[in-house]
Motif scaffolding. Structure first.
Motif, PDB file in Angstrom:
ATOM      1  N   UNK A 108       0.819  -1.218   0.000  1.00  9.49           N
ATOM      2  CA  UNK A 108       0.000   0.000   0.000  1.00  9.49           C
ATOM      3  C   UNK A 108       0.854   1.270   0.000  1.00  9.49           C
ATOM      4  N   UNK A 109       2.172   1.103   0.027  1.00 13.01           N
ATOM      5  CA  UNK A 109       3.098   2.234   0.042  1.00 13.01           C
ATOM      6  C   UNK A 109       2.748   3.197   1.176  1.00 13.01           C
ATOM      7  N   UNK A 110       2.565   2.645   2.369  1.00 10.57           N
ATOM      8  CA  UNK A 110       2.206   3.442   3.540  1.00 10.57           C
ATOM      9  C   UNK A 110       3.272   3.207   4.616  1.00 10.57           C
ATOM     10  N   UNK A 111       3.978   4.263   4.965  1.00  9.99           N
ATOM     11  CA  UNK A 111       5.006   4.196   5.990  1.00  9.99           C
ATOM     12  C   UNK A 111       4.603   5.106   7.154  1.00  9.99           C
ATOM     13  N   UNK A 112       4.280   4.477   8.280  1.00 14.63           N
ATOM     14  CA  UNK A 112       3.937   5.201   9.503  1.00 14.63           C
ATOM     15  C   UNK A 112       5.183   5.244  10.382  1.00 14.63           C
ATOM     16  N   UNK A 113       5.512   6.420  10.907  1.00 10.24           N
ATOM     17  CA  UNK A 113       6.706   6.555  11.734  1.00 10.24           C
ATOM     18  C   UNK A 113       6.402   7.438  12.944  1.00 10.24           C
ATOM     19  N   UNK A 114       7.190   7.246  13.984  1.00  7.24           N
ATOM     20  CA  UNK A 114       7.084   8.101  15.162  1.00  7.24           C
ATOM     21  C   UNK A 114       8.381   8.018  15.948  1.00  7.24           C
ATOM     22  N   UNK A 115       8.712   9.097  16.627  1.00  5.61           N
ATOM     23  CA  UNK A 115       9.798   9.134  17.594  1.00  5.61           C
ATOM     24  C   UNK A 115       9.275   9.852  18.828  1.00  5.61           C
ATOM     25  N   UNK A 116       9.707   9.402  19.982  1.00  9.43           N
ATOM     26  CA  UNK A 116       9.189   9.934  21.242  1.00  9.43           C
ATOM     27  C   UNK A 116       9.352  11.453  21.305  1.00  9.43           C
ATOM     28  N   UNK A 117       8.226  12.135  21.513  1.00 11.04           N
ATOM     29  CA  UNK A 117       8.237  13.581  21.630  1.00 11.04           C
ATOM     30  C   UNK A 117       8.305  14.343  20.327  1.00 11.04           C
ATOM     31  N   UNK A 118       8.233  13.627  19.194  1.00  8.75           N
ATOM     32  CA  UNK A 118       8.400  14.292  17.894  1.00  8.75           C
ATOM     33  C   UNK A 118       7.206  14.132  16.967  1.00  8.75           C
ATOM     34  N   UNK A 119       6.125  13.514  17.432  1.00  8.97           N
ATOM     35  CA  UNK A 119       4.941  13.368  16.611  1.00  8.97           C
ATOM     36  C   UNK A 119       4.939  12.094  15.779  1.00  8.97           C
ATOM     37  N   UNK A 120       3.831  11.891  15.081  1.00 11.81           N
ATOM     38  CA  UNK A 120       3.644  10.714  14.230  1.00 11.81           C
ATOM     39  C   UNK A 120       3.360  11.159  12.804  1.00 11.81           C
ATOM     40  N   UNK A 121       3.763  10.306  11.842  1.00 10.06           N
ATOM     41  CA  UNK A 121       3.701  10.702  10.441  1.00 10.06           C
ATOM     42  C   UNK A 121       3.284   9.519   9.571  1.00 10.06           C
ATOM     43  N   UNK A 197       1.924   1.234  19.067  1.00  8.06           N
ATOM     44  CA  UNK A 197       1.572   1.925  20.306  1.00  8.06           C
ATOM     45  C   UNK A 197       2.187   3.313  20.352  1.00  8.06           C
ATOM     46  N   UNK A 198       3.459   3.434  19.992  1.00  6.88           N
ATOM     47  CA  UNK A 198       4.085   4.753  19.993  1.00  6.88           C
ATOM     48  C   UNK A 198       3.478   5.645  18.919  1.00  6.88           C
ATOM     49  N   UNK A 199       3.172   5.099  17.765  1.00  3.88           N
ATOM     50  CA  UNK A 199       2.579   5.907  16.697  1.00  3.88           C
ATOM     51  C   UNK A 199       1.246   6.488  17.160  1.00  3.88           C
ATOM     52  N   UNK A 200       0.445   5.696  17.882  1.00  4.69           N
ATOM     53  CA  UNK A 200      -0.826   6.206  18.423  1.00  4.69           C
ATOM     54  C   UNK A 200      -0.585   7.334  19.416  1.00  4.69           C
ATOM     55  N   UNK A 201       0.297   7.125  20.375  1.00  5.60           N
ATOM     56  CA  UNK A 201       0.474   8.148  21.403  1.00  5.60           C
ATOM     57  C   UNK A 201       1.099   9.417  20.836  1.00  5.60           C
ATOM     58  N   UNK A 202       2.005   9.270  19.873  1.00  9.16           N
ATOM     59  CA  UNK A 202       2.596  10.461  19.260  1.00  9.16           C
ATOM     60  C   UNK A 202       1.605  11.182  18.343  1.00  9.16           C
ATOM     61  N   UNK A 203       0.530  10.485  17.950  1.00  6.37           N
ATOM     62  CA  UNK A 203      -0.540  11.123  17.176  1.00  6.37           C
ATOM     63  C   UNK A 203      -1.596  11.741  18.093  1.00  6.37           C
TER      64      UNK A 203
END
Length: 244
Positions: A108-121, A197-203
């Motif tokens: 699906x060419x979908x890349x979800x990313x997150x880093x603590x305190x930096x948001x989700x993308x 889990x991190x992607x949810x919380x950063x979102x």
């Protein structure tokens, strides 16, 4: 790179076998992706521990402050069926908390990313959870067994239920706001949950176990007591509906 390796196999014809004790299927693609990720990631960070669905677990990881938590292909049944809803899930846990994460759906060419305190993308664009606050108004990702009245002492809620085979993808969809919440009451492997889990919380969402307790990773037995994820208000509504 992992996506290219996985998609080089044809799901329906890839060699597959069943794990012991009814733990589900595994394919040569799972193992190939696992080998690639272990080589690349552990060479890059040799001081990190390693926990993967497709690597025999070792107590050695418990002595590492930082650990890779990997599911080479989350949704192997989906992969075998030729569906597009399987994902690579990669998380990094430091002292039990996820600090960096990626969930990638190559088909699906979908890349979800997150880093603590930096948001989700999603593909580099910021994402946020939905603003729905009432459970009866929500679209929730959950399997049918989770709708058993035994879980809902105040009555089964009237939310719209949907399903995706990959837990990591379910969490990412909540982070993206395409669904309002996800829940599973079964014990869940850490590698299915860590990255999402991190992607949810950063979102901007909340992600806990089914009792509302914070998630802790790199446990001696790497399972969690179910998962509930959604916006903060909706997450509270779910817990309220579950509380006898």
């Amino acid at each position: 790179m992992a996506g290219r390796v996985a998609t080089s196999f044809v799901g329906k014809t890839a060699q597959r076998w069943d794990k012991p004790a009814g733990a589900g299927p595994v394919t040569e693609a799972d193992m190939a992706v696992n080998s690639l990720l272990e080589s690349v990631l552990r060479n890059a960070r040799p001081e990190y521990g390693w926990l993967s669905e497709e690597t025999e677990d070792s107590e050695a990881r418990l002595s590492n402050e930082t650990v890779f938590i990997i599911d080479p292909i989350d949704g192997t049944r989906s992969f075998v069926e030729g569906s597009r809803t399987w994902a690579h899930s990669i998380g990094i846990a430091h002292r039990g908390q996820i600090t960096a994460a990626a969930v990638y759906l190559p088909m699906r060419d979908r890349l979800y990313t997150a880093a603590q305190g930096r948001g989700a993308f999603l593909n580099g664009v910021p994402i946020t959870v939905s603003g729905v606050t009432a459970l009866d108004d929500a679209a929730v990702l959950a399997t049918k067994p989770n709708m058993d009245p035994k879980f809902w002492p105040r009555g089964v809620p009237g939310f719209d239920r949907a399903h995706r085979p990959s837990l990591a993808y379910r969490l990412a969809l909540v982070a993206e706001g395409r669904f309002d919440a996800m829940l599973t009451f079964r014990p869940s492997w850490e590698w299915d949950i860590a990255a999402g889990a991190l992607i949810v919380t950063e979102a901007g969402g909340t992600c806990t176990d089914k009792a509302g307790r914070p998630l802790m990773f790199n446990n001696p037995h790497p399972t969690l007591n179910g998962v509930i994820a959604g916006g903060a208000a909706l997450h509270g509504d779910v817990l309220g509906a579950l509380d006898a």
